[in-house]
Design a protein around this motif. Sequence first.
Motif, mmCIF file in Angstrom:
data_model
loop_
_atom_site.group_PDB
_atom_site.id
_atom_site.type_symbol
_atom_site.label_atom_id
_atom_site.label_comp_id
_atom_site.label_asym_id
_atom_site.label_seq_id
_atom_site.Cartn_x
_atom_site.Cartn_y
_atom_site.Cartn_z
ATOM 1 N N ASN B 417 0.738 -1.439 0.525
ATOM 2 C CA ASN B 417 -0.105 0.597 0.243
ATOM 3 C C ASN B 417 1.032 1.178 0.516
ATOM 4 O O ASN B 417 1.418 0.836 0.781
ATOM 5 C CB ASN B 417 -0.574 -0.004 1.428
ATOM 6 C CG ASN B 417 -2.083 0.640 1.376
ATOM 7 O OD1 ASN B 417 -1.695 1.834 0.860
ATOM 8 N ND2 ASN B 417 -3.010 0.608 1.366
ATOM 9 N N GLU B 419 1.150 5.391 -0.642
ATOM 10 C CA GLU B 419 -0.268 6.888 -1.142
ATOM 11 C C GLU B 419 -1.308 6.310 -0.871
ATOM 12 O O GLU B 419 -2.435 6.597 -1.747
ATOM 13 C CB GLU B 419 0.377 7.533 -2.287
ATOM 14 C CG GLU B 419 1.370 7.975 -2.401
ATOM 15 C CD GLU B 419 1.933 8.651 -3.405
ATOM 16 O OE1 GLU B 419 1.106 9.049 -4.706
ATOM 17 O OE2 GLU B 419 3.531 9.144 -4.116
ATOM 18 N N GLY B 420 -1.905 5.319 -0.275
ATOM 19 C CA GLY B 420 -3.543 5.246 -0.052
ATOM 20 C C GLY B 420 -3.832 4.199 -0.551
ATOM 21 O O GLY B 420 -5.178 4.049 -0.701
ATOM 22 N N SER B 421 -3.023 3.126 -1.622
ATOM 23 C CA SER B 421 -4.053 2.823 -2.608
ATOM 24 C C SER B 421 -2.743 1.484 -2.783
ATOM 25 O O SER B 421 -1.148 1.947 -2.875
ATOM 26 C CB SER B 421 -4.521 3.350 -3.742
ATOM 27 O OG SER B 421 -3.354 3.831 -4.261
#
Lengths: 526, 526
Positions: B417, B419-421
């Motif tokens: 994961n 930067e949030g993805s």
Amino acid sequence: MINWNNLDTLASFRELQQSTPVDLVDVMTGESGAKRVKEYQVPMAAGFVFNYAARPVDDDILKTLTALANEAQLSDKFEELYNGAVVNTGEKRLVLHHLTRGQLGKDVVVDGVNKRDFYVEQQNRIADFADKVHNGEIVNEKGEKFTSVVQIGIGGSDLGPRAMYLSLENWAKKNGKFLMDAHFISNVDPDDASAVLADVDVAHAIFILVSKSGTTLETLTNQSFVMDALKKEGLNPAKHMIAVTSETSPLAKSPDYLAAFYMDDYIGGRYSSTSAVGGAVLSLAFGPDVFAEFLKGAAEGDKAATERDPMKNPEMLDALIGVYERNVLGYPCTAVLPYSQALSRFPAHLQQLDMESNGKSVNRFGEPVPYKTGQIIFGEPGTNGQHSFYQLLHQGTDIVPLQFIGFKKSQLENDVNIEGSTSQQKLKANVAAQIVAFSCGKTDKNLNKNFKGGRPSSIIVGEQVTPEALGALLAHFENKVMFQGFLWNVNSFDQEGVQLGKTLAKKVLAGDMSDALKEYASLLEI
Amino acid sequence: MINWNNLDTLASFRELQQSTPVDLVDVMTGESGAKRVKEYQVPMAAGFVFNYAARPVDDDILKTLTALANEAQLSDKFEELYNGAVVNTGEKRLVLHHLTRGQLGKDVVVDGVNKRDFYVEQQNRIADFADKVHNGEIVNEKGEKFTSVVQIGIGGSDLGPRAMYLSLENWAKKNGKFLMDAHFISNVDPDDASAVLADVDVAHAIFILVSKSGTTLETLTNQSFVMDALKKEGLNPAKHMIAVTSETSPLAKSPDYLAAFYMDDYIGGRYSSTSAVGGAVLSLAFGPDVFAEFLKGAAEGDKAATERDPMKNPEMLDALIGVYERNVLGYPCTAVLPYSQALSRFPAHLQQLDMESNGKSVNRFGEPVPYKTGQIIFGEPGTNGQHSFYQLLHQGTDIVPLQFIGFKKSQLENDVNIEGSTSQQKLKANVAAQIVAFSCGKTDKNLNKNFKGGRPSSIIVGEQVTPEALGALLAHFENKVMFQGFLWNVNSFDQEGVQLGKTLAKKVLAGDMSDALKEYASLLEI
């Protein structure tokens, strides 16, 4: 004084449009065919020959193409480029990949830095680093030698270096130059990094993070896969990773890397195989001397492209005939068909080189062009392709010009003799046969077995896929693409067409979507 | 009564030519775009969805395409085919690859042999052989287990099986089904066999010689490389080699092979992945149960293609829209873009499947067709392609329809994961973004940064690349190509276009050359 004019404003182009088309079947059959094969060829760098007998030109058309080269000032434009003009008008940048492998013109100095010296310095730093890895001065934390190298990059940081590595892998094994095995991680698909890392002896691997800006999403994501894998084995990533980046990027001078080697904004990704982008991985895999040979071949290729007479300049001639095929005869694709397993990914590299450089609809001033530009490039090695898509090439309803590449000798020179000929002879017999089959065809009353012919091709013939030959071959296509960009009056050195997708992907990840995009995100369960 | 008529004689095709083109930018932007994505989709086999929202059709055109499907009797023709009609009119052969994975219609009996039983018998024989290899009943001369399998074949005996193997390699590793590693030798270039053999533990390898006729030059030549390598290690080739061939070939029942498994003339090379050609290597590599799952998926895909309403039949619908794009809108190429590294060579297989099947200029009666047929197929996995040739796809002067393929889950389900993805989310966000970028475009006063949009695509979305999913995906494209062949009224099952090159290559090797061919032979120093 250089004039950057659109192709369709040139008198010689209009003359070309009025020229009488060549009947390839007619001119390639019988004695005139033999005469063409003997005469329609020009020597290239590193012992290659460019033979264009089976392309749809004759002396009249070649004369007009020569006039076109002069009217379009192709040689003057190339001279401007290598002397440091801002040829990349979109991004307002110089275009200096030629300097990574030689000096064709004046010194190019930017902000007080002699750029040739800068590129050479990076090569020397890489050579020094690679030598130290090879002789055991630079080792892993346990004091053991590194045995593998893994390139993390995408696009130009992947396709070119990967194609060059594969092209020389067996040559290196045969010639005692195979020092480290190389692997490549490119795709943001997590399966790519996972699979490569499962195959690599991580504890003895050096990872090269390649990103000019230091911000490429795919590459930074894949870096974290690598760091996880290293940490999982109790290893310190900073002792296993090097960076190839620009001096101003966040990766430069970071303590997270064992070393950083620099490129700059004047080396486009797809032209970066001869810069530190290709230099680090190839010097580690095969040694700096092999990389130097590769650069030498590319420099010879560049020098050949400075010849002002297009009839003696294979890159310019290839470009001119290509534009005739594209803009007068109207063919939208070209297939690149190397008869060499070593060049298995060379067409994939040329696909980027050509399509990303010249797949543009506006000229260098941002005005729409009223003619076709860059074409679709695809290809696979022969003879494999013969058993795949050649059916369409021979008998399909579209004509696809073909670029064959053949070599007199195999790389490993290990062969068997079956039915009176070696495999290499069979390979060469096949490519010769294909050229004649495509151009001359064969009449049969059963139309299912009839071959109309008239399908153009050229062939580049070399001795063997060596580092020097590979460099020359690469430079041939780079310079051909550059000349075609000049003819179409486009900027071959930017790639604005990749931006919109990036922007929208970020919006998806940020949840900032509307309408169709939202529905696609839902369909894919993002 | 079935009528085999040319496309341009059909009333619904002429109606299609008169239809009002769809403005993709218009219909894909805003709420109408969202509505299209929701509505313009149809479920496929094995949980896939075929979404055609971004293809240049509307309800009117779809209605005409439905009429075209009926007028061209697509379902009736498919029924004829799977019930054993001589659909391959050129070679006067039945077309029975569907029978290798199911039974859609009647029993097909040829010369007293029930063909379905025959194919199942070969699968059972392969399964039994593979089980014995895996459990150590069949071993090498020293009594050691075989650990590797090497396929020797070219064209359809290589591209399909190789693409399927690569597609499932990581899935098998993750799911405890990776039993033997597989390698492939195809090219007559001696460097291909030499390099593969240098990488393989020959003493523990089974070699599969695949040639329907038993006379394919490349394959027999490569066999002798393998035999030399085995003999050099003091091994008896007959204890290491198996054959996949027709019962009447010189390879069948030869003492030179440990076993022989059979295909026949009714399985075209490019349709042979579900026959013994794919069965032997995939069953050895991953086990017979994995191969059975693959067949199950393909059978489901075939069943979906029997649906008579094209709006519920994704294969037929894909074929119809493709013909509209090709013959009304005039697009010469299609790019296949799987957002999955596992499918890295799937486009190369489809390139053969499509271009060799439908790259024809005469109809099934041997008469010239006055319209375009098979198109040029190329592609690379995303996101790699985005950093390569997408520039031209977005901003080039030609429009290239795109076939995206995406999956909700990765194969290895190992992710990070950033930067949030996750990477898989980034991968999916990219393909969603591309579809919208290509169709809607984006206006910019700086034309260099302007995207006209209007570039069509469809997407096939699946859960994960599993054996079953892969089989269904393969069958989708096989059946799509078949329906397009019906629409163009060509014979999709022969390949006369490959013959002339073969004939001329033999002449070169026999020294029986004249004119141009002689000069090319001299240039290449054959």
